[in-house]
Scaffold this motif. Structure first.
Motif, PDB file in Angstrom:
ATOM      1  N   ASP A  70       0.817  -1.217   0.000  1.00 25.41           N
ATOM      2  CA  ASP A  70       0.000   0.000   0.000  1.00 25.41           C
ATOM      3  C   ASP A  70       0.853   1.269   0.000  1.00 25.41           C
ATOM      4  N   ALA A  71       2.111   1.148   0.431  1.00 29.24           N
ATOM      5  CA  ALA A  71       2.983   2.324   0.479  1.00 29.24           C
ATOM      6  C   ALA A  71       3.367   2.804  -0.919  1.00 29.24           C
ATOM      7  N   LYS A  72       3.222   1.946  -1.926  1.00 29.41           N
ATOM      8  CA  LYS A  72       3.569   2.357  -3.294  1.00 29.41           C
ATOM      9  C   LYS A  72       2.364   3.023  -3.965  1.00 29.41           C
ATOM     10  N   SER A  73       1.824   4.012  -3.306  1.00 28.00           N
ATOM     11  CA  SER A  73       0.637   4.707  -3.803  1.00 28.00           C
ATOM     12  C   SER A  73       0.947   6.184  -3.998  1.00 28.00           C
ATOM     13  N   LYS A  75      -0.710   8.568  -2.718  1.00 28.07           N
ATOM     14  CA  LYS A  75      -0.854   9.226  -1.407  1.00 28.07           C
ATOM     15  C   LYS A  75       0.444   9.114  -0.604  1.00 28.07           C
ATOM     16  N   SER A  76       1.043   7.935  -0.586  1.00 27.37           N
ATOM     17  CA  SER A  76       2.296   7.753   0.148  1.00 27.37           C
ATOM     18  C   SER A  76       3.421   8.557  -0.497  1.00 27.37           C
ATOM     19  N   PHE A  77       3.422   8.589  -1.828  1.00 24.64           N
ATOM     20  CA  PHE A  77       4.407   9.395  -2.551  1.00 24.64           C
ATOM     21  C   PHE A  77       4.314  10.856  -2.120  1.00 24.64           C
ATOM     22  N   GLU A  78       3.096  11.384  -2.068  1.00 23.06           N
ATOM     23  CA  GLU A  78       2.904  12.777  -1.649  1.00 23.06           C
ATOM     24  C   GLU A  78       3.372  12.978  -0.216  1.00 23.06           C
ATOM     25  N   ASP A  79       3.071  12.034   0.651  1.00 20.32           N
ATOM     26  CA  ASP A  79       3.442  12.155   2.061  1.00 20.32           C
ATOM     27  C   ASP A  79       4.963  12.193   2.231  1.00 20.32           C
ATOM     28  N   ILE A  80       5.671  11.311   1.519  1.00 21.44           N
ATOM     29  CA  ILE A  80       7.136  11.291   1.605  1.00 21.44           C
ATOM     30  C   ILE A  80       7.715  12.602   1.073  1.00 21.44           C
ATOM     31  N   CYS A  81       7.184  13.064  -0.062  1.00 18.50           N
ATOM     32  CA  CYS A  81       7.681  14.324  -0.641  1.00 18.50           C
ATOM     33  C   CYS A  81       7.494  15.489   0.318  1.00 18.50           C
ATOM     34  N   LEU A  82       6.340  15.536   0.965  1.00 21.28           N
ATOM     35  CA  LEU A  82       6.086  16.636   1.903  1.00 21.28           C
ATOM     36  C   LEU A  82       7.023  16.574   3.105  1.00 21.28           C
ATOM     37  N   GLN A  83       7.293  15.369   3.606  1.00 21.50           N
ATOM     38  CA  GLN A  83       8.248  15.232   4.713  1.00 21.50           C
ATOM     39  C   GLN A  83       9.617  15.766   4.299  1.00 21.50           C
ATOM     40  N   LEU A  84      10.036  15.428   3.090  1.00 17.81           N
ATOM     41  CA  LEU A  84      11.344  15.867   2.606  1.00 17.81           C
ATOM     42  C   LEU A  84      11.388  17.384   2.393  1.00 17.81           C
ATOM     43  N   ILE A  85      10.350  17.912   1.769  1.00 14.95           N
ATOM     44  CA  ILE A  85      10.303  19.353   1.505  1.00 14.95           C
ATOM     45  C   ILE A  85      10.244  20.145   2.815  1.00 14.95           C
ATOM     46  N   ASN A  86       9.443  19.665   3.756  1.00 23.91           N
ATOM     47  CA  ASN A  86       9.335  20.359   5.047  1.00 23.91           C
ATOM     48  C   ASN A  86      10.642  20.325   5.836  1.00 23.91           C
ATOM     49  N   ASN A  87      11.515  19.387   5.480  1.00 28.38           N
ATOM     50  CA  ASN A  87      12.826  19.319   6.124  1.00 28.38           C
ATOM     51  C   ASN A  87      13.922  19.897   5.228  1.00 28.38           C
ATOM     52  N   HIS A  88      13.490  20.684   4.235  1.00 28.43           N
ATOM     53  CA  HIS A  88      14.395  21.511   3.430  1.00 28.43           C
ATOM     54  C   HIS A  88      15.382  20.705   2.592  1.00 28.43           C
ATOM     55  N   ILE A  89      14.885  19.653   1.956  1.00 33.07           N
ATOM     56  CA  ILE A  89      15.736  18.910   1.030  1.00 33.07           C
ATOM     57  C   ILE A  89      16.088  19.798  -0.155  1.00 33.07           C
ATOM     58  N   ASP A  90      17.295  19.640  -0.685  1.00 33.25           N
ATOM     59  CA  ASP A  90      17.679  20.356  -1.899  1.00 33.25           C
ATOM     60  C   ASP A  90      18.381  19.390  -2.846  1.00 33.25           C
ATOM     61  N   ARG A  91      18.803  19.889  -3.990  1.00 31.92           N
ATOM     62  CA  ARG A  91      19.328  19.008  -5.030  1.00 31.92           C
ATOM     63  C   ARG A  91      20.715  18.460  -4.711  1.00 31.92           C
ATOM     64  N   LYS A  92      21.355  18.986  -3.668  1.00 34.86           N
ATOM     65  CA  LYS A  92      22.644  18.441  -3.240  1.00 34.86           C
ATOM     66  C   LYS A  92      22.493  17.464  -2.071  1.00 34.86           C
ATOM     67  N   SER A  93      21.242  17.145  -1.747  1.00 36.05           N
ATOM     68  CA  SER A  93      20.984  16.184  -0.673  1.00 36.05           C
ATOM     69  C   SER A  93      21.189  14.758  -1.180  1.00 36.05           C
ATOM     70  N   LEU A  94      21.167  13.813  -0.250  1.00 34.65           N
ATOM     71  CA  LEU A  94      21.264  12.380  -0.554  1.00 34.65           C
ATOM     72  C   LEU A  94      20.125  11.660   0.157  1.00 34.65           C
ATOM     73  N   ILE A  95      19.468  10.761  -0.558  1.00 36.39           N
ATOM     74  CA  ILE A  95      18.429   9.919   0.035  1.00 36.39           C
ATOM     75  C   ILE A  95      18.946   8.488   0.111  1.00 36.39           C
ATOM     76  N   ILE A  96      18.838   7.892   1.289  1.00 39.42           N
ATOM     77  CA  ILE A  96      19.181   6.482   1.486  1.00 39.42           C
ATOM     78  C   ILE A  96      17.884   5.716   1.716  1.00 39.42           C
ATOM     79  N   ASN A  97      17.615   4.749   0.868  1.00 41.10           N
ATOM     80  CA  ASN A  97      16.421   3.915   1.006  1.00 41.10           C
ATOM     81  C   ASN A  97      16.788   2.662   1.786  1.00 41.10           C
ATOM     82  N   LEU A  98      16.378   2.616   3.049  1.00 41.10           N
ATOM     83  CA  LEU A  98      16.711   1.509   3.938  1.00 41.10           C
ATOM     84  C   LEU A  98      15.459   0.656   4.137  1.00 41.10           C
ATOM     85  N   GLY A  99      15.326  -0.375   3.333  1.00 37.22           N
ATOM     86  CA  GLY A  99      14.122  -1.188   3.445  1.00 37.22           C
ATOM     87  C   GLY A  99      14.036  -2.230   2.353  1.00 37.22           C
TER      88      GLY A  99
END
Length: 358
Positions: A70-73, A75-99
């Motif tokens: 269900d996380a591949k929806s 709605k979940s995509f929007e939620d993750i993006c908002l968490q990242l944007i609210n924490n000031h992600i920029d194009r020089k950031s790095l995302i680690i997918n642990l899962g």
């Protein structure tokens, strides 16, 4: 033992050296911020291991995802993006997918489109993701119950595979992944198939070697056909029917594991292969019996056939209104873009029911 492989722009490390590789990357590259996407399972079982081995990640921001398919929806995509944007992600950031595969797919898709692209690293924590989902550059989301309808091709910088993460998994989670391992053997390597059958499945003592064999096969196939027009479609054996069955059970609010669905798909698509090609009867029965000996029975009834067919209509391999499957002519010899009729699909489902649901 550590293994290093490469696939296009991705470096793949299998073994405990993955931590030192990641630490060296973080020290040498000026990333503005590091974000680690986890779910409730990896937060508990895997994140502490990562932070203990790489203390500089204690300053990273943890981003939370739902668990399960269900996380591949959207709605979940929007939620993750908002968490990242609210924490000031920029194009020089790095995302680690642990899962597992879901986080690698979801996090990879987010990384590909947010801010028009952010570097990401996959650290797969399930057997399914370590042998398959984290490697190859396919990232995406499901839509209305249909698998992977939205997505792009985008490679992580690294895929860092730490097999001891698997020790925290349940026996059911480990069993699910074995369907993909059997698939690799059936499409590419008959000796590997006989090895798996002799073992009666995958044992913990063989994790490193099995992961290395599977990733090695996938790298060879993907390197010759990155965008999935021909050779790479060998990896879809069992999946045309499997994805349809997954969609059916998701929409019935009774989701089953991807691996259990793939086991059904392997049985059905081996049966279609047997009908269409000069497939040795002894080998046919060996495949069916070995798969059914290991994987649980999934209950399917005739009233669901039309729904299964409708899901298969959304398969990305189809063209000109025809169902295109990957089938096998022999163990270790896969054929792509095989035209399959509705009647042959129904016949294979009947075979599965008659063989399994007595």
């Amino acid at each position: 033992m550590n293994t290093h492989l490469n696939l296009h722009s991705t470096s793949i490390v299998i073994g405990d050296e993955c931590f030192s590789v990641l630490q060296d990357f973080l020290l040498k590259n000026q990333t503005s911020k590091v974000f680690i996407i986890v779910d409730s399972n990896t937060k508990k079982s895997c994140l502490p291991v990562l932070l203990r081995n790489i203390p500089i990640l204690l300053d990273s921001k943890i981003i939370f995802s739902k668990t399960g398919e269900d996380a591949k929806s959207l709605k979940s995509f929007e939620d993750i993006c908002l968490q990242l944007i609210n924490n000031h992600i920029d194009r020089k950031s790095l995302i680690i997918n642990l899962g597992g595969g879901v986080i690698c797919d979801l996090g990879g898709f987010v990384s590909s489109v947010l801010k028009r692209g952010i570097q990401f690293i996959n650290m797969p924590t399930t057997l399914m993701s370590q042998i398959d989902a984290s490697v190859g550059g396919k990232v995406g989301l499901n839509l209305s119950g249909s698998k992977n309808q939205i997505g792009v091709f985008n490679n992580p910088i690294y895929v860092l595979i730490y097999p001891p993460y698997l020790f925290s998994l349940s026996s059911n989670e480990l069993l699910s992944a074995q369907a993909e391992i059997f698939k690799y053997a059936l499409i590419y390597d008959e000796d590997f198939w006989h090895q798996l059958c002799a073992m009666g499945g995958v044992k913990k003592s063989h994790y490193n070697s099995i992961i290395t064999q599977c990733i090695g096969i996938k790298c060879k196939i993907v390197s010759s056909d990155y965008y999935d027009w021909s050779e790479r479609r060998k990896l879809n054996f069992g999946h045309s029917i499997a994805h349809a069955i997954e969609g059916l059970f998701i929409n019935n609010n009774m989701p089953i594991s991807h691996g259990c669905a793939v086991a059904v798909g392997i049985v059905c698509e081996t049966y279609i292969s047997y009908l269409k090609y000069d497939f040795a009867q002894k080998k046919f029965h060996s495949i069916i019996n070995n798969i059914l000996r290991i994987f649980p029975i999934i209950n399917i009834n005739e009233t669901q056939y039309d729904l299964i067919i409708n899901y298969i209509k959304f398969d990305k391999k189809n063209s000109n209104g025809e169902f295109n499957f990957t089938l096998i002519k022999d163990i270790g010899c896969a054929l792509v873009n095989c035209s399959v009729s509705k009647e042959e699909i129904i016949s294979s489902l009947n075979f599965y029911r008659e063989k399994c649901q007595k």
